[in-house]
Design an enzyme around this catalytic site. Sequence first.
Site, short mmCIF file in Angstrom:
data_model
loop_
_atom_site.label_atom_id
_atom_site.label_comp_id
_atom_site.label_asym_id
_atom_site.label_seq_id
_atom_site.Cartn_x
_atom_site.Cartn_y
_atom_site.Cartn_z
N ASP A 52 -18.73 -48.43 11.49
CA ASP A 52 -20.18 -48.32 11.27
C ASP A 52 -20.65 -46.86 11.29
O ASP A 52 -21.68 -46.53 11.89
CB ASP A 52 -20.96 -49.12 12.32
CG ASP A 52 -20.55 -50.59 12.37
OD1 ASP A 52 -20.22 -51.15 11.31
OD2 ASP A 52 -20.53 -51.16 13.47
N ASP A 96 -16.53 -51.21 7.89
CA ASP A 96 -17.97 -51.32 7.56
C ASP A 96 -18.66 -49.97 7.71
O ASP A 96 -19.77 -49.88 8.24
CB ASP A 96 -18.65 -52.35 8.46
CG ASP A 96 -17.96 -53.70 8.46
OD1 ASP A 96 -17.35 -54.05 7.44
OD2 ASP A 96 -18.02 -54.41 9.48
#
Length: 353
Positions: free
Chosen positions: A172, A193
């Site tokens: 992230d 991600d």
Amino acid sequence: MGGGGISIYAHCLIIILFGIGFSSVSLVVMAAAAAAASSAPIDTSTAILIWVDPSGNGDFKKIQDAIDAVPSNNSEFVVIKIKPGTYREKIVVPANKPYVTLSGTKASETIIAWSDGGDIFDSPTLTVFASDFVGQFLTIQNSFGTTGRAVALRVSGDRAAFYGCRILSYQDSLLDDTGNHYYRNCYIEGATDFICGNAASLYESCHLHSLSTLNGAITAQHRGSPSENTGFTFSACNITGVGHAFLGRPWGAYSRVIFAQTYMSSVIVPQGWDDWQDPKRQSTVYYGEYKCYGPGADTSKRVQWSQSLSEDEAAPFLTKHMIGGTTWLRPAPTHFKRFTGSVTSLMKADEND
């Protein structure tokens, strides 16, 4: 690495309104332009200049102290120039301090670093809540490591632009949260991600580098309904990596991501996209590719629920001009006011002149 000597504000910044007709777009643009005109500073050529220098030869030694000097409900452009160095700070640009620019001189030499993990909303090294923000020539790094979520940059303000920045973490890395955003010549690195969120964003000429050794995802876009005009477009970008990675997986059921005219190395797995172990999302996501090239761009083995876009299908995702992006990017300031210790007092002095 992303870098490049590109002038801040030199490009049109896009508010990506996906999948709505031209007449609707025109109405939205006119409304947005009117709102921006009513609140934006009148003089776009002049900015207050604040220097941050860790040696003590500037106005402040810390970046957060310079941001704190900007008054609430600021109505002037403020450029915070950051001298080369490594700044170990956890920084927040509050929502009530718009029109702030953080500018290094070279991303590899102007580094904002912190180490924090856990919640994606609490862990960022740099959080931007303010509108009309610009970040330029900075490295923004979360050095927490590989054991969990650790956001380097969270962007939750509207009309934010980043030029020549390096955004580094593992999971992230970039929380591209909400608002309309533009990234150009940026280097973004992570494994899982590492570009996530529900903003409407255009990435141009950016370098995406995957640290995933086995099937991590580059994107996790969070669009949750067909009525949301959000999504990520990557245009003329470069994808590299060390192992194998997916182009994206759906954090939201209506996740929307486009890759256009982008080089894809062999790091991209043949199927291209992952459904995050939820087959129902295969019928609601919008994942498209247009004129990409390189060993990872072969679409012959892509999942059947992704799309190879035609020129007409790709066009709405690639143009800036149809949404009036010029209304919220301005020319680079050419005149600067000297910071005298208080932005508030400086502004009041100008009003009395």
